[in-house]
Scaffold this motif. Sequence first.
Motif, PDB file in Angstrom:
ATOM      1  N   ALA A  98       0.830  -1.209   0.000  1.00  0.00           N
ATOM      2  CA  ALA A  98       0.000   0.000   0.000  1.00  0.00           C
ATOM      3  C   ALA A  98       0.861   1.255   0.000  1.00  0.00           C
ATOM      4  CB  ALA A  98      -0.929  -0.012   1.219  1.00  0.00           C
ATOM      5  N   THR A  99       1.958   1.251   0.749  1.00  0.00           N
ATOM      6  CA  THR A  99       2.847   2.408   0.762  1.00  0.00           C
ATOM      7  C   THR A  99       3.494   2.614  -0.596  1.00  0.00           C
ATOM      8  OG1 THR A  99       3.305   2.014   3.118  1.00  0.00           O
ATOM      9  CG2 THR A  99       4.815   3.453   1.930  1.00  0.00           C
ATOM     10  N   ALA A 100       3.936   1.516  -1.225  1.00  0.00           N
ATOM     11  CA  ALA A 100       4.546   1.634  -2.551  1.00  0.00           C
ATOM     12  C   ALA A 100       3.540   2.145  -3.577  1.00  0.00           C
ATOM     13  CB  ALA A 100       5.100   0.272  -2.980  1.00  0.00           C
ATOM     14  N   ILE A 101       2.311   1.643  -3.526  1.00  0.00           N
ATOM     15  CA  ILE A 101       1.278   2.099  -4.461  1.00  0.00           C
ATOM     16  C   ILE A 101       0.949   3.569  -4.223  1.00  0.00           C
ATOM     17  CG2 ILE A 101      -1.145   1.817  -5.102  1.00  0.00           C
ATOM     18  CD1 ILE A 101      -0.780  -1.184  -4.568  1.00  0.00           C
ATOM     19  N   ALA A 102       0.879   3.972  -2.951  1.00  0.00           N
ATOM     20  CA  ALA A 102       0.584   5.370  -2.637  1.00  0.00           C
ATOM     21  C   ALA A 102       1.677   6.298  -3.162  1.00  0.00           C
ATOM     22  CB  ALA A 102       0.422   5.538  -1.130  1.00  0.00           C
ATOM     23  N   TRP A 116      -5.343  -8.623  -1.791  1.00  0.00           N
ATOM     24  CA  TRP A 116      -5.918  -8.014  -2.997  1.00  0.00           C
ATOM     25  C   TRP A 116      -7.054  -7.066  -2.643  1.00  0.00           C
ATOM     26  CZ3 TRP A 116     -10.886  -8.227  -4.989  1.00  0.00           C
ATOM     27  CH2 TRP A 116     -11.042  -7.712  -6.277  1.00  0.00           C
ATOM     28  N   ARG A 117      -7.873  -7.452  -1.696  1.00  0.00           N
ATOM     29  CA  ARG A 117      -9.063  -6.653  -1.401  1.00  0.00           C
ATOM     30  C   ARG A 117      -8.739  -5.355  -0.666  1.00  0.00           C
ATOM     31  NH1 ARG A 117     -14.440  -6.913  -1.543  1.00  0.00           N
ATOM     32  NH2 ARG A 117     -15.701  -6.058   0.152  1.00  0.00           N
ATOM     33  N   TRP A 118      -7.782  -5.369   0.257  1.00  0.00           N
ATOM     34  CA  TRP A 118      -7.595  -4.243   1.161  1.00  0.00           C
ATOM     35  C   TRP A 118      -6.348  -3.418   0.895  1.00  0.00           C
ATOM     36  CZ3 TRP A 118     -11.621  -2.777   3.827  1.00  0.00           C
ATOM     37  CH2 TRP A 118     -12.596  -3.718   4.133  1.00  0.00           C
ATOM     38  N   THR A 119      -5.478  -3.841  -0.019  1.00  0.00           N
ATOM     39  CA  THR A 119      -4.271  -3.053  -0.275  1.00  0.00           C
ATOM     40  C   THR A 119      -4.608  -1.685  -0.854  1.00  0.00           C
ATOM     41  OG1 THR A 119      -2.904  -5.026  -0.601  1.00  0.00           O
ATOM     42  CG2 THR A 119      -2.113  -2.975  -1.565  1.00  0.00           C
ATOM     43  N   GLY A 120      -5.502  -1.647  -1.830  1.00  0.00           N
ATOM     44  CA  GLY A 120      -5.873  -0.367  -2.429  1.00  0.00           C
ATOM     45  C   GLY A 120      -6.534   0.571  -1.446  1.00  0.00           C
ATOM     46  N   TYR A 121      -7.351   0.027  -0.555  1.00  0.00           N
ATOM     47  CA  TYR A 121      -8.011   0.854   0.470  1.00  0.00           C
ATOM     48  C   TYR A 121      -6.971   1.538   1.346  1.00  0.00           C
ATOM     49  CZ  TYR A 121     -10.793   1.890   4.640  1.00  0.00           C
ATOM     50  OH  TYR A 121     -11.383   2.507   5.715  1.00  0.00           O
ATOM     51  N   ILE A 160      -3.005   6.105   2.872  1.00  0.00           N
ATOM     52  CA  ILE A 160      -1.622   6.570   2.936  1.00  0.00           C
ATOM     53  C   ILE A 160      -1.393   7.697   1.924  1.00  0.00           C
ATOM     54  CG2 ILE A 160       0.781   5.853   2.621  1.00  0.00           C
ATOM     55  CD1 ILE A 160      -0.045   3.087   3.613  1.00  0.00           C
ATOM     56  N   LEU A 161      -2.047   7.619   0.770  1.00  0.00           N
ATOM     57  CA  LEU A 161      -1.933   8.692  -0.222  1.00  0.00           C
ATOM     58  C   LEU A 161      -2.447  10.013   0.337  1.00  0.00           C
ATOM     59  CD1 LEU A 161      -1.388   9.682  -3.119  1.00  0.00           C
ATOM     60  CD2 LEU A 161      -3.699   8.891  -3.712  1.00  0.00           C
ATOM     61  N   ALA A 162      -3.542   9.952   1.082  1.00  0.00           N
ATOM     62  CA  ALA A 162      -4.054  11.178   1.715  1.00  0.00           C
ATOM     63  C   ALA A 162      -3.025  11.759   2.674  1.00  0.00           C
ATOM     64  CB  ALA A 162      -5.355  10.872   2.443  1.00  0.00           C
ATOM     65  N   GLY A 163      -2.300  10.886   3.404  1.00  0.00           N
ATOM     66  CA  GLY A 163      -1.242  11.374   4.275  1.00  0.00           C
ATOM     67  C   GLY A 163      -0.075  11.953   3.499  1.00  0.00           C
TER      68      GLY A 163
END
Length: 309
Positions: free
Chosen positions: A104-108, A183-188, A193-196
């Motif tokens: 999630a951090t890498a995607i953000a 898969w289900r919760w990584t994007g969430y 994290i993107l908002a942060g």
Amino acid sequence: MAATISPSVTTSRPARAGRGKPIDRQWSVPYRFLLPYLVVFAIFWLWPLIDSFLLSFQNTRVNPWTVDVAVNWRRLWVDQAFHAALRNTLIVLVLQVPIMLALATAIALALDSPKLAARPLFRFAFFAPIVVSDVAYSVVFRLLFNGQYGAVNQALTAIGLPALDWLHDPTWMMATIIIAVTWRWTGYNAIIILAGLQTIPKDLYEAAAIDGAGAWRRFRHITLPLLKPVIVFALVLSVIGTMQLFTEPWLITDAQSSGVSIEMLGTYLFKQGFRNLNFGYASAIAYTIAAMAAAMAAFNLLLARRSPT
């Protein structure tokens, strides 16, 4: 000569009632607006919580139910099926949550990059799994990981690897659950994290770049410390969600019939409450799950507060 008439000044006084106290009902206005919600909350949330807590001190295996303070809590210490469900849940927690938060951090970071084209489209794509219903996505994963004609096994055999029994073997059942939850919760979590990330001033990165700091040093000394509250928030949500895990083991794998080999705390609670009709023991399990989740969340918050930034 015109007579001068002095205007009479009338002072409005609030109405008094009882012992002379003014009537002031303005304080009750917000509570009257909240009253419908508070009634629904008390009936469908607060009272079930209280009733479930009281049930945990009753022996519901006899008719009529009797109060036995220790019968359910004592059973938790000796119930091997509960211990196996707890162990499986902790395995998923330890393996899946760090992997998910790292992804999630890498995607953000990728979604926050100005070099990425069509960023709104990618943000929606990574958030979309949350929109899909639990049953629909579970059916899709069950078909993908089917041992006979699933797309995953077909891909493995196409590259020369053996097909795996994803839905019946305990080891691969655990792997299937971890993959599905990730898969289900990584994007969430990536959106959180993107908002942060978007709250971090860009001037800090510019100043660090002028001082000669590379991308890794900027990430380590600027991004991570300033993201720590957001990551801890995502970690606490993930811990609470994993402790209550039910959908994936119940609908994707064969946790309904495979016994303690892949039992989770959520599925074991369901079986005790709605298959065995042992509501007292199920209530004790539920409060144990809630207590452990609260303790882990508090520990994470305390650790994050004490760790240096």
